[in-house]
Design an enzyme around this catalytic site. Structure first.
Site, PDB file in Angstrom:
ATOM      1  N   TRP A 154      25.391  44.494  48.289  1.00  0.00           N
ATOM      2  CA  TRP A 154      25.707  44.345  46.880  1.00  0.00           C
ATOM      3  C   TRP A 154      25.176  45.469  46.002  1.00  0.00           C
ATOM      4  CZ3 TRP A 154      20.718  44.362  45.333  1.00  0.00           C
ATOM      5  CH2 TRP A 154      19.765  43.801  46.192  1.00  0.00           C
ATOM      6  N   ASN A 155      24.362  46.354  46.525  1.00  0.00           N
ATOM      7  CA  ASN A 155      23.734  47.330  45.624  1.00  0.00           C
ATOM      8  C   ASN A 155      24.689  48.434  45.173  1.00  0.00           C
ATOM      9  OD1 ASN A 155      23.489  47.983  48.361  1.00  0.00           O
ATOM     10  ND2 ASN A 155      21.892  49.475  47.954  1.00  0.00           N
ATOM     11  N   PRO A 179      32.833  41.862  52.006  1.00  0.00           N
ATOM     12  CA  PRO A 179      31.842  42.299  51.016  1.00  0.00           C
ATOM     13  C   PRO A 179      30.742  41.251  50.849  1.00  0.00           C
ATOM     14  CG  PRO A 179      33.761  41.405  49.903  1.00  0.00           C
ATOM     15  CD  PRO A 179      34.061  41.341  51.383  1.00  0.00           C
ATOM     16  N   GLU A 181      28.550  38.417  49.137  1.00  0.00           N
ATOM     17  CA  GLU A 181      28.927  37.309  48.267  1.00  0.00           C
ATOM     18  C   GLU A 181      28.454  37.548  46.820  1.00  0.00           C
ATOM     19  OE1 GLU A 181      27.271  37.608  51.036  1.00  0.00           O
ATOM     20  OE2 GLU A 181      26.333  35.726  51.632  1.00  0.00           O
ATOM     21  N   THR A 235      19.177  41.228  59.030  1.00  0.00           N
ATOM     22  CA  THR A 235      20.586  40.917  59.325  1.00  0.00           C
ATOM     23  C   THR A 235      21.139  41.925  60.330  1.00  0.00           C
ATOM     24  OG1 THR A 235      20.795  40.085  57.076  1.00  0.00           O
ATOM     25  CG2 THR A 235      22.829  40.424  58.269  1.00  0.00           C
ATOM     26  N   GLU A 253      23.343  50.657  58.890  1.00  0.00           N
ATOM     27  CA  GLU A 253      22.612  51.396  57.853  1.00  0.00           C
ATOM     28  C   GLU A 253      21.738  50.359  57.170  1.00  0.00           C
ATOM     29  OE1 GLU A 253      21.176  52.596  54.861  1.00  0.00           O
ATOM     30  OE2 GLU A 253      23.134  52.666  53.887  1.00  0.00           O
ATOM     31  N   GLY A 255      17.442  49.082  55.930  1.00  0.00           N
ATOM     32  CA  GLY A 255      16.497  49.262  54.823  1.00  0.00           C
ATOM     33  C   GLY A 255      15.691  50.550  54.918  1.00  0.00           C
ATOM     34  N   CYS A 287      18.871  51.921  49.200  1.00  0.00           N
ATOM     35  CA  CYS A 287      18.210  52.020  50.501  1.00  0.00           C
ATOM     36  C   CYS A 287      17.348  53.269  50.583  1.00  0.00           C
ATOM     37  CB  CYS A 287      19.243  51.994  51.619  1.00  0.00           C
ATOM     38  SG  CYS A 287      20.582  53.148  51.347  1.00  0.00           S
ATOM     39  N   GLU A 465      26.847  57.747  59.175  1.00  0.00           N
ATOM     40  CA  GLU A 465      28.093  57.702  58.413  1.00  0.00           C
ATOM     41  C   GLU A 465      28.254  59.030  57.673  1.00  0.00           C
ATOM     42  OE1 GLU A 465      27.081  53.586  56.510  1.00  0.00           O
ATOM     43  OE2 GLU A 465      29.250  53.708  56.728  1.00  0.00           O
TER      44      GLU A 465
HETATM   45  O1  TXE Z   1      21.113  41.444  52.676  1.00  0.00           O
HETATM   46  P1  TXE Z   1      21.992  41.033  53.904  1.00  0.00           P
HETATM   47  P2  TXE Z   1      20.563  40.570  51.469  1.00  0.00           P
HETATM   48  C1  TXE Z   1      17.762  44.816  52.083  1.00  0.00           C
HETATM   49  C2  TXE Z   1      16.888  44.646  50.866  1.00  0.00           C
HETATM   50  C3  TXE Z   1      17.191  43.248  50.439  1.00  0.00           C
HETATM   51  C4  TXE Z   1      17.309  42.567  51.778  1.00  0.00           C
HETATM   52  C5  TXE Z   1      18.074  41.287  51.775  1.00  0.00           C
HETATM   53  O2  TXE Z   1      15.550  44.765  51.230  1.00  0.00           O
HETATM   54  O3  TXE Z   1      16.168  42.698  49.660  1.00  0.00           O
HETATM   55  O4  TXE Z   1      17.991  43.509  52.575  1.00  0.00           O
HETATM   56  O5  TXE Z   1      19.301  41.443  51.077  1.00  0.00           O
HETATM   57  C6  TXE Z   1      26.205  39.906  55.182  1.00  0.00           C
HETATM   58  N1  TXE Z   1      26.329  38.032  59.966  1.00  0.00           N
HETATM   59  N2  TXE Z   1      19.027  45.459  51.774  1.00  0.00           N
HETATM   60  O6  TXE Z   1      20.115  39.238  51.889  1.00  0.00           O
HETATM   61  O7  TXE Z   1      21.814  39.609  54.266  1.00  0.00           O
HETATM   62  C7  TXE Z   1      26.121  39.514  53.718  1.00  0.00           C
HETATM   63  O8  TXE Z   1      27.073  38.528  53.411  1.00  0.00           O
HETATM   64  C8  TXE Z   1      27.161  38.894  59.368  1.00  0.00           C
HETATM   65  C9  TXE Z   1      19.106  46.869  52.051  1.00  0.00           C
HETATM   66  O9  TXE Z   1      21.602  40.600  50.416  1.00  0.00           O
HETATM   67  O10 TXE Z   1      21.725  42.047  54.935  1.00  0.00           O
HETATM   68  C10 TXE Z   1      26.378  40.850  53.046  1.00  0.00           C
HETATM   69  O11 TXE Z   1      27.780  41.113  53.041  1.00  0.00           O
HETATM   70  N3  TXE Z   1      27.000  39.289  58.088  1.00  0.00           N
HETATM   71  C11 TXE Z   1      20.473  47.382  51.948  1.00  0.00           C
HETATM   72  C12 TXE Z   1      25.685  41.841  53.976  1.00  0.00           C
HETATM   73  O12 TXE Z   1      25.537  41.160  55.219  1.00  0.00           O
HETATM   74  C13 TXE Z   1      25.959  38.804  57.394  1.00  0.00           C
HETATM   75  C14 TXE Z   1      21.400  46.770  51.018  1.00  0.00           C
HETATM   76  C15 TXE Z   1      24.309  42.308  53.523  1.00  0.00           C
HETATM   77  O13 TXE Z   1      23.482  41.183  53.329  1.00  0.00           O
HETATM   78  C16 TXE Z   1      25.055  37.896  57.983  1.00  0.00           C
HETATM   79  C17 TXE Z   1      21.215  45.341  50.851  1.00  0.00           C
HETATM   80  C18 TXE Z   1      25.280  37.515  59.321  1.00  0.00           C
HETATM   81  N4  TXE Z   1      24.454  36.674  59.967  1.00  0.00           N
HETATM   82  C19 TXE Z   1      20.030  44.752  51.209  1.00  0.00           C
HETATM   83  N5  TXE Z   1      24.116  37.587  57.050  1.00  0.00           N
HETATM   84  C20 TXE Z   1      20.736  48.811  52.179  1.00  0.00           C
HETATM   85  N6  TXE Z   1      20.587  49.272  53.409  1.00  0.00           N
HETATM   86  O14 TXE Z   1      21.158  49.524  51.285  1.00  0.00           O
HETATM   87  C21 TXE Z   1      24.421  38.265  55.934  1.00  0.00           C
HETATM   88  N7  TXE Z   1      25.532  39.010  56.123  1.00  0.00           N
END
Ligand code: TXE
Length: 496
Positions: A154-155, A179, A181, A235, A253, A255, A287, A465
């Site tokens: 989402w960022n 994407p 949620e 995740t 990609e 954290g 990130c 990427e």
């Molecule tokens: O991320 P999630 P969250 C880091 C950051 C943040 C933490 C948690 O530290 O505080 O992650 O964020 C999908 N199978 N980053 O909970 O869960 C989800 O629906 C398949 C770093 O929002 O990783 C979303 O589309 N998909 C980062 C996507 O994964 C699944 C950017 C990311 O969500 C899933 C975001 C599953 N079991 C958070 N569970 C960066 N690298 O830039 C979730 N998703």
């Protein structure tokens, strides 16, 4: 929370809008707490339908055999559509993740430019004729995987979705995009734009819903041949475990906890500006945010004083207000998580030098805002120094010399990016080679180009990427031997 009577946003499956009136989730504006939209939630059956449509579209000779310059033309038409609707893209992102308008506009332009870049790559990237070791022509050809799943966070949804969808299509695949949620709308608009641009139905499906249900069903689907994921490390690890069982490739990609290093011979004024942008832009939800600042002892006090002054001067405000430099965090639970890290840092002996709480302005009271925060005095092993906070929180630590700072910089599980500020070019080179990160910035921070490979060392990810080879991430190579000898040749002794 207010409920709006708005229409439910549908998914895009096989070129059709699919609405689920009984299973929806809300997209929330983090600046106000209001519901932006109700969005359809994909079930296992929707995932099945999206993958089946992607599979058929990927196998269709009209796509599979499409000449690269014609495929490139489609990608450019998608870019045209994105540019024509750039304000709509930017507005949707601003409503859903709270980034300020100028950043949303810049990201909408960058997402369209990514499609143009991969159009150019698609049209110009050749394959190889390899040196022969016999009376044959040997070549490497590149084939698509078929159905690629792209899961995005989402960022920065627009740029990350473009960064996955454009090269995956350029490579000849069909894509199912899931994407976050928190930010479903930009992906749904991208699907619509692609369809309007003439991309055949089924080549880009957009399935919205909860990660653990919809996302997980996609990763587990037997017809999905490759997964490209950006998100949290936990995740990413669970997706990699499923991919390992299924024996499919993943690009992850994840954290970061990026070190930003200032030597005492740096231009401190410029460096602190870079540090402030590097952590606080986007409220630290990046990130590559430079979330650990290492200051050489000789400049520690001066640099901290400047940093605190600049952090306190940042205007936190409503995202649509042109005077705001940063907006809210992307959600309320996330804001509370960030606040929890700061409280934990206080308990672990940290001194909050700036911020450390939400702003007090009454007009921001309904939103998920948090002030730019600087914390000093923590042990390098403290939780706030080790874990990704993903918010506007910067931990400052002193160091003695090059060896000390390299050890500290490499002292987390992450390895995404780093920044080095010094006037000594030999030192810049030595430290750049010694830090365990996939990206290094020297006397600057957070410069990003679609032309430069991007990805992490250690637990920050697998795969790269962007760049020309961003297309190769979505292809598998095939070695072809073609005899130049009219008679049969004995098989090579190196066979097997
Ligand atoms: O991320 P999630 P969250 C880091 C950051 C943040 C933490 C948690 O530290 O505080 O992650 O964020 C999908 N199978 N980053 O909970 O869960 C989800 O629906 C398949 C770093 O929002 O990783 C979303 O589309 N998909 C980062 C996507 O994964 C699944 C950017 C990311 O969500 C899933 C975001 C599953 N079991 C958070 N569970 C960066 N690298 O830039 C979730 N998703």
């Amino acid at each position: 929370m207010q409920q709006s009577g708005q229409q439910i946003k549908g998914m895009l499956i096989g070129g059709e809008h699919v609405v689920t009136p009984d299973t929806t989730f809300d997209s929330i504006n983090p600046a106000t707490g209001e519901v932006n939209f109700r969005v359809s939630s994909g079930s296992a059956a929707h995932v099945d339908a999206a993958v089946a449509s992607a599979r058929a579209a990927a196998a269709d000779p009209a796509w599979r055999d499409m000449l690269p310059h014609l495929r490139a033309r489609l990608l450019n038409r998608i870019a045209d559509g994105m540019e024509a609707r750039a304000d709509e893209f930017a507005r949707l992102q601003m409503l859903e993740n709270g980034k300020v308008w100028s950043e949303c506009k810049a990201q909408a332009a960058s997402a369209a430019a990514t499609f143009r870049y991969y159009a150019a790559v698609c049209e110009t990237l050749g394959a190889e004729v390899t040196p022969s070791r016999g009376d044959y022509l040997s070549m490497t050809a590149y084939e698509p995987y078929g159905v690629v799943v792209a899961i995005t966070p989402w960022n920065s949804p627009m740029t990350m979705e473009a960064q996955k969808v454009a090269p995956a299509l350029a490579a000849g695949n069909a894509v199912v995009l899931k994407p976050s949620e928190v930010t479903p709308s930009a992906a749904l608009l991208l699907g619509e734009v692609a369809l309007e641009a003439g991309l055949p139905r089924g080549l880009l499906n957009v399935v919205t819903g909860d990660g653990r249900i919809t996302g997980s069903a996609l990763v587990n689907h037997p017809d999905v041949r490759m997964v490209s994921f950006t998100g949290g490390t936990a995740t990413g690890r669970s997706i990699a475990a499923i991919a390992a069982q299924r024996l499919i490739p993943v690009a992850l990609e994840l954290g970061g906890k990026s070190p930003h290093i200032l030597f005492d011979d740096a231009n401190v004024e410029a460096a602190i500006d870079g540090v402030v942008d590097g952590i606080f832009e986007g409220s630290g939800q990046s990130c590559v945010a430079g979330s650990r600042l290492f200051l050489q002892r000789g400049i520690y006090d001066r640099a901290v004083a400047l940093l605190v002054e600049k952090a306190n001067a940042i205007r936190v405000g409503m995202p649509h207000d042109g005077g705001s430099r940063i907006g809210p965090l992307a959600g309320f639970a996330h804001r509370d998580r960030v606040a929890g890290f700061v409280d934990g840092a206080r308990r672990e002996g940290g001194q909050v030098l700036a911020g450390g709480c939400p702003p007090t302005a009454p007009e921001l009271a309904r939103g998920a805002f948090y002030l730019p925060t600087v914390i000093g005095g923590l042990d390098p092993r403290a939780t706030a120094v080790q874990q990704e906070i993903f918010g506007p929180v910067l931990c400052v630590l002193p160091f003695d010399d090059e060896a000390d700072v390299i050890a500290q910089a490499n002292g987390t599980v992450f390895g995404l990016a780093s920044g080095i500020w010094t006037g000594n070019y030999q030192r810049a080179w030595r430290v750049a080679r010694a830090v365990e990160t996939g990206l290094v910035w020297i006397n600057t921070y957070k410069q990003l180009s679609i032309a430069t490979p991007f990805g992490g060392f250690k637990e920050s990810g697998i795969g790269r990427e962007k760049g020309v080879n961003g297309v190769r991430l979505y292809q598998q190579s095939k070695g072809i031997y073609w005899s130049m000898n009219p008679a049969n040749m004995p098989s090579s002794p190196a066979a097997g």
